[in-house]
Motif scaffolding. Structure first.
Motif, PDB file in Angstrom:
ATOM      1  N   LEU A  96       0.859  -1.177   0.000  1.00 49.22           N
ATOM      2  CA  LEU A  96       0.000   0.000   0.000  1.00 49.22           C
ATOM      3  C   LEU A  96       0.897   1.228   0.000  1.00 49.22           C
ATOM      4  O   LEU A  96       1.767   1.372   0.867  1.00 49.22           O
ATOM      5  N   ALA A  97       0.702   2.113  -0.971  1.00 56.94           N
ATOM      6  CA  ALA A  97       1.628   3.229  -1.167  1.00 56.94           C
ATOM      7  C   ALA A  97       1.665   4.170   0.026  1.00 56.94           C
ATOM      8  O   ALA A  97       2.726   4.439   0.587  1.00 56.94           O
ATOM      9  N   ALA A  98       0.519   4.710   0.406  1.00 54.74           N
ATOM     10  CA  ALA A  98       0.450   5.619   1.551  1.00 54.74           C
ATOM     11  C   ALA A  98       0.032   4.791   2.759  1.00 54.74           C
ATOM     12  O   ALA A  98      -1.150   4.513   2.945  1.00 54.74           O
ATOM     13  N   SER A  99       0.999   4.383   3.562  1.00 56.63           N
ATOM     14  CA  SER A  99       0.651   3.417   4.614  1.00 56.63           C
ATOM     15  C   SER A  99       1.656   3.420   5.744  1.00 56.63           C
ATOM     16  O   SER A  99       2.774   3.914   5.618  1.00 56.63           O
ATOM     17  N   ASN A 100       1.224   2.844   6.863  1.00 52.08           N
ATOM     18  CA  ASN A 100       2.108   2.384   7.919  1.00 52.08           C
ATOM     19  C   ASN A 100       1.715   0.946   8.210  1.00 52.08           C
ATOM     20  O   ASN A 100       0.839   0.390   7.528  1.00 52.08           O
ATOM     21  N   LYS A 101       2.335   0.323   9.189  1.00 45.32           N
ATOM     22  CA  LYS A 101       2.058  -1.089   9.437  1.00 45.32           C
ATOM     23  C   LYS A 101       0.606  -1.342   9.839  1.00 45.32           C
ATOM     24  O   LYS A 101       0.098  -2.444   9.686  1.00 45.32           O
ATOM     25  N   GLY A 102      -0.083  -0.315  10.327  1.00 44.10           N
ATOM     26  CA  GLY A 102      -1.459  -0.500  10.769  1.00 44.10           C
ATOM     27  C   GLY A 102      -2.515  -0.074   9.771  1.00 44.10           C
ATOM     28  O   GLY A 102      -3.710  -0.157  10.060  1.00 44.10           O
ATOM     29  N   THR A 103      -2.104   0.377   8.593  1.00 43.55           N
ATOM     30  CA  THR A 103      -3.073   0.826   7.594  1.00 43.55           C
ATOM     31  C   THR A 103      -3.934  -0.341   7.123  1.00 43.55           C
ATOM     32  O   THR A 103      -3.402  -1.386   6.742  1.00 43.55           O
ATOM     33  N   PRO A 104      -5.260  -0.203   7.125  1.00 42.13           N
ATOM     34  CA  PRO A 104      -6.122  -1.296   6.638  1.00 42.13           C
ATOM     35  C   PRO A 104      -5.888  -1.578   5.157  1.00 42.13           C
ATOM     36  O   PRO A 104      -5.709  -0.644   4.361  1.00 42.13           O
ATOM     37  N   ASP A 105      -5.894  -2.832   4.805  1.00 40.48           N
ATOM     38  CA  ASP A 105      -5.665  -3.222   3.417  1.00 40.48           C
ATOM     39  C   ASP A 105      -6.720  -2.662   2.473  1.00 40.48           C
ATOM     40  O   ASP A 105      -6.463  -2.488   1.277  1.00 40.48           O
TER      41      ASP A 105
END
Length: 450
Positions: A96-105
């Motif tokens: 996921l381009a704009a993300s951190n480890k907790g970003t929902p798929d």
């Protein structure tokens, strides 16, 4: 027998394990500074986590092979594309381009599908997104563009005003706005996304004849997306649904398959097209430049060690093989070397010798440069491209959507843009007006009644 006597006669199985006890003065301590085992254990732990990627932070991996289905000898001298049934190993990272480890798929996002081909001629990295256009067309704008996708530096939460300023500041982002805020922007399975090289590359054959090329991955399982309502529900229910679906499918013996297709263009065509074919905010008409099947990728193996095999995967557009080159695409040219610099920062200067990135007999001399034999002359300057045309394709994309797709697009934009400031709203609406007066009016009506 008393509990006390039982305790005295029951030796601890950990008594002789030096790794479970710090060295102390007596049983209580204090702990001794001289305890090298303690220090080394903690220092290894402190350095055990790889630095995160600047973008595409959250990702998943899979492995398999690429099988060439037809000879591309007419167009490229790349060794692994010469003979049908040639098979090369591949490693793939979905992200996921704009993300951190907790970003929902299922968040509204760009998905990456990046592939490392381990060919006999060297490693070839193909970096793709699941939307065929990008926010900006010049790499010098990327740091600013990405800053608009990041959370607020004040409270680390989503900042709608900062986000929508991106689309107000850069008119060329209008095209990706339509793509991203359509239902295509929310998906729940990596097995069902189409992916695009976005930038324009060059293929060169043995005779030195060049063609512009755009890459496409077509999912054998078919394309699927979800609407915003389902995306929000799944984000709460299972934020890692796409990664789990990928892993579980392969674990069950259900290989994930993609067909690689290309669009090829004679560079002379750029003189007659109404837009610059090297502009990464544009797509090529598939009726004018049809998809040509090249080969099939089969992902049939899951990672055995995520940290070593997925997080340490290091991709760079500059990893090419003979017959595959850069075009003058400003975005591609700018990205060409910064990826390797980022990997050195993230993984260390020896990142190419990490097993998952290893290329036999690598040296700088083994790398492929682009454009040998071309004659290039002109005044050095900083300038916009000649045919920017920021809005036509955005309007065409809107018109191509179904009635439901158009309704969802309007609602998605309204629900986001309503939280931006008035002047930002007005500029974005003016851009939408240039693309489609109907779309702009529908969005404006939605904002007024929100």
């Amino acid at each position: 027998m008393t509990s006390e006597s039982t305790h005295k006669k029951s030796p601890s199985p950990y008594k002789e394990n030096k790794g479970l006890h710090s060295q102390t003065v007596g049983k209580r301590g204090p702990v001794l500074v001289q305890d090298t085992i303690l220090h080394e254990t903690l220092e290894e732990f402190a350095y055990s986590t790889t630095l995160p990627r600047v973008v595409h932070t959250k990702g998943y991996g899979a492995f398999g092979y690429f099988l060439t289905l037809r000879s591309m000898k007419e167009y490229t001298k790349a060794g692994f594309l010469q003979i049908p049934d040639t098979k090369v190993p591949v490693a793939v990272r979905f992200s996921l381009a704009a993300s951190n480890k907790g970003t929902p798929d299922t968040s509204r996002n760009l998905r990456g599908l990046t592939t490392k081909f381990y060919t006999k001629e060297g490693n070839f990295d193909l970096l793709c997104n699941h939307i065929p256009v990008f926010f900006v067309r010049d790499a010098i704008r990327v740091p600013d563009a990405i800053s608009h996708l990041a959370p607020s530096p004040v409270n680390n939460m989503a900042d709608p005003q900062n986000f929508w300023t991106l689309f107000a500041k850069y008119p060329e982002a209008t095209n990706i706005l339509i793509w991203l805020f359509s239902d295509l922007g929310t998906v729940k399975s990596f097995r069902h996304i189409r992916a695009y090289g976005v930038s324009t590359y060059v293929w060169v054959n043995e005779e030195g004849i060049r063609h512009y090329v755009k890459y496409h991955w077509i999912p054998v399982a078919g394309e699927e997306c979800i609407d915003q309502k389902e995306a929000e529900l799944l984000a709460c229910k299972n934020p890692d649904i796409a990664g789990g679906d990928l892993y579980d499918s392969i674990a069950k013996g259900q290989a994930v398959e993609y067909v690689l297709c290309v669009q090829l263009m004679n560079p002379e065509d750029e003189k007659t097209l109404p837009f610059d074919p090297l502009d990464d905010t544009k797509v090529w008409d598939e009726t004018q430049y049809p998809l040509l099947p090249v080969g099939k990728m089969v992902l049939n193996r899951n990672p055995e060690n995520y940290a070593e095999q997925v997080e340490k995967l290091a991709f760079a557009p500059s990893n090419l093989v003979e017959g595959l080159e850069f075009s003058d695409d400003k975005m591609l040219q700018g990205r060409a070397f910064v990826y390797s610099d980022a990997q050195r920062h993230r993984l260390g200067p020896d990142f190419r010798n990490i097993p998952i990135n290893k290329q036999q007999n690598f040296s700088p001399k083994s790398m492929v440069s682009s454009g040998n034999g071309r004659y290039v002359a002109g005044e050095i300057m900083r300038s916009e491209i000649e045919n920017p045309d920021d809005f036509t394709q955005a309007g065409e994309k809107y018109e191509s959507l179904s009635t439901l797709g158009k309704n969802n697009l309007v609602n998605n934009i309204v629900f986001g843009l309503v939280h931006a400031k008035g002047e930002t709203q007005n500029i974005v609406l003016r851009h939408l007006q240039m693309a489609s007066p109907v779309l702009a009016k529908r969005v404006w009506d939605g904002i007024k009644t929100f």
